[in-house]
Structures are given as C-alpha cells and as structure tokens.
Scaffold this active site. Structure first.
Site, PDB file in Angstrom:
ATOM      1  N   SER A  62       0.851  -1.190   0.000  1.00  0.00           N
ATOM      2  CA  SER A  62       0.000   0.000   0.000  1.00  0.00           C
ATOM      3  C   SER A  62       0.887   1.241   0.000  1.00  0.00           C
ATOM      4  O   SER A  62       2.023   1.193   0.501  1.00  0.00           O
ATOM      5  CB  SER A  62      -0.875   0.007   1.256  1.00  0.00           C
ATOM      6  OG  SER A  62      -1.538   1.258   1.398  1.00  0.00           O
ATOM      7  N   TYR A  92      -1.264  -0.044  10.634  1.00  0.00           N
ATOM      8  CA  TYR A  92      -1.575  -0.498   9.269  1.00  0.00           C
ATOM      9  C   TYR A  92      -0.424  -0.136   8.321  1.00  0.00           C
ATOM     10  O   TYR A  92       0.089  -0.982   7.588  1.00  0.00           O
ATOM     11  CB  TYR A  92      -2.891   0.125   8.777  1.00  0.00           C
ATOM     12  CG  TYR A  92      -3.175  -0.239   7.328  1.00  0.00           C
ATOM     13  CD1 TYR A  92      -3.416  -1.560   6.972  1.00  0.00           C
ATOM     14  CD2 TYR A  92      -3.144   0.733   6.319  1.00  0.00           C
ATOM     15  CE1 TYR A  92      -3.639  -1.911   5.636  1.00  0.00           C
ATOM     16  CE2 TYR A  92      -3.370   0.391   4.993  1.00  0.00           C
ATOM     17  CZ  TYR A  92      -3.613  -0.928   4.662  1.00  0.00           C
ATOM     18  OH  TYR A  92      -3.821  -1.285   3.347  1.00  0.00           O
TER      19      TYR A  92
END
Ligand SMILES: NC(=O)c1ccc[n+]([C@@H]2O[C@H](COP(=O)([O-])OP(=O)(O)OC[C@H]3O[C@@H](n4cnc5c(N)ncnc54)[C@H](OP(=O)(O)O)[C@@H]3O)[C@@H](O)[C@H]2O)c1
Length: 250
Positions: A135, A148
């Site tokens: 990501s 995250y």
C-alpha cells in the site's frame, strides 16, 4: 498456470480472480467466508479451487495449503498475497491493541507464513512469481495509519528482501502499492461496519477500481520472464501528497 490468491471473497482479490479466470488459469482462492467462496465457485466453475481458512491462524493455513492436490501444491506458478485489512483510524494513543494485533497477524504473519509454505516449491522448480499487495500507506505516513502503515512497510521490505534471497533463481517478486481504491470492503472493515463513514471516504473521488488493480496484476503476470518489477506504486489522479506539517506555538 496455477495461481493462488489470498482474500478472493471481495475487493481486489475477487477482481483479480475473475480477471485471471478469463485466461483459463487454475485459481486457488482463499478467504474466511465459505458462502462467498461457494458463490465464486458457482461463477468460475471447475478451474476455481476454494480454500476456507483464517490466514492469521498459522496452523489452519498450513493444513489448508497442504490439503491441496500434491500436483498443484508443488507447482504454484503465481502466489498473490492479497488478504489483509486496516482496522481503525484513531491516533496511536487511542488505538485498540486488539486491532493492532489482528493487523499484524493478518498482514504480516499470515503473509510470511503462506510465503514460507509456497516459496520452497518455487525455488525447487526454479520458476514462480509472488505478487504482494502492499500500500502507499507503507511509503507515506498519514494520520491514523500507525500500525496499518507499518505492516505495509513490512510487506514492501519483505518483498525486496525476498528478491535479495532469490539471487540466481528465476523466481520473481513484485510489491503492488495502491493508494485510494473504492469498490472494496476495505473501509467498511476499517470502520467496523459503519458504512456511512466508509462511503464518505469515496464521496466525489475518482478512485482506483479493483478491476484496475486486476489489470495491473494481469500485466505483471504476463511480462516476459526476464523482467522483475520490484515495486508498482499507484494512486488515483485525485490523490496526492500533503507534505510535512508544522504546528505553530506548540
Ligand atoms: N482498498 C484500498 O484502498 C487499498 C489500498 C491499498 C492496499 N489495499 C490492500 O489490498 C488488499 C485487499 O484489500 P481490499 O481493498 O480488496 O479489501 P476487502 O474488500 O476488505 O478484501 C479483503 C480480503 O482479505 C480477506 N481477509 C481479511 N482478513 C483475512 C483473514 N484473517 N484470513 C483470510 N482472509 C482474510 C477477506 O476475506 P474474508 O473476509 O472472507 O476472510 C477479503 O477477501 C489488502 O491487503 C489491503 O490492505 C487496499
């Protein structure tokens, strides 16, 4: 080809499975939701092999993977480590340790465990491709991304380190690093079922679609075998950088 995709029950994984199934590959698709896996099986037919397990459970993952027909297990051509999640968007001092644990167990431990199970067959065959779904959160900090983002930074560095270990082998590793992508359950999961909050994230934004990511995966898989894309970072045009923040009178 035999292609193992984790997390096919929604979002990117589902779009990737549908895209690659069009090319007549055998798709082994995983997820925790058996009902969703059966729906996909009904749609994709005999070239789809569903495997239902929780990727954060290392023992369950090992027995599910080892339940595969030996001819398939020892000949996975492409492993797509897609299953993952973000939980919460609070600042670190307000975050729930259980959320952090679940993200680490899924995005990091689950991913390395499945890689550890499949990679030895790829090196033995001197052939294979691992595509990790990282990501942009692994590259740039943003408010509330704390653990995250850290899990995705791990995925990026793990991908690069795999390439270092695979020196002299015809096994490729690519980390795809998407920015904001709508049309998945990502934000519904992050906001724990608060769909209104989730939908707000994408309001009036021309975001990346799961089919865009599926097309990129298709592109990477179909590159000539002498090419390795290390990292593929992709954002919607609507998304850009915010720069560093300075607070006055602190
Ligand atoms: N959407 C974005 O904006 C975005 C951007 C960058 C990166 N990503 C990454 O892209 C990947 C896919 O996300 P998505 O947007 O497609 O989200 P999604 O629609 O929520 O899909 C996540 C998939 O992961 C599976 N999964 C989650 N936890 C699991 C577990 N413990 N065991 C097994 N499977 C599990 C889910 O299946 P079950 O629920 O059936 O288990 C589901 O199929 C994730 O790694 C995410 O971090 C997403």
């Amino acid at each position: 080809m035999n292609i193992l995709i984790t997390g096919v029950t929604s979002g990117f994984g589902l779009a990737i499975a549908k895209r690659l199934a069009k090319d007549n590959h055998t798709i082994i698709g995983t997820g925790r939701r058996a009902d969703k896996l059966s729906e996909i099986k009904n749609e994709l037919g005999e070239n789809f092999i569903p495997l239902c397990f929780d990727i954060s459970d290392l023992t369950a993952t090992k027995s599910a993977i080892e339940s595969l027909d030996n001819g398939i297990l020892t000949n996975i051509d492409v492993l797509i480590n897609n299953a993952g999640l973000a939980l919460g968007l609070e600042s670190a001092d307000k975050a729930d340790i259980n959320d952090w644990e679940q993200m680490i167990n899924t995005n990091v431990l689950g991913l390395v465990n499945i890689t550890n199970l499949i990679l030895p067959y790829m090196t033995a065959n001197n052939s294979g491709l691992i595509i990790n779904i990282g990501s942009t959160a692994g590259n740039y900090p943003y408010f509330g991304a704390n653990v995250y983002g850290a899990t995705k930074a791990f995925v990026k560095q793990f991908s690069l380190n795999l390439r270092a270990d695979l020196i002299g082998k015809r096994v490729r590793v690519t980390n795809i690093e998407p920015g904001l992508c709508g049309g998945t359950e990502f934000s519904n999961v992050r906001f724990k079922g608060d769909d209104e909050k989730a939908n707000k994230t994408y309001e009036k934004v021309d975001y990346i679609r799961p089919t865009d990511i599926a097309d990129m995966v298709h592109y990477v898989i179909n590159l000539p075998p002498h090419i390795n894309i290390n990292r593929l970072e992709v954002m919607p045009v609507a998304q850009t950088f915010n720069g560093l923040t300075v607070v006055k009178d602190l």
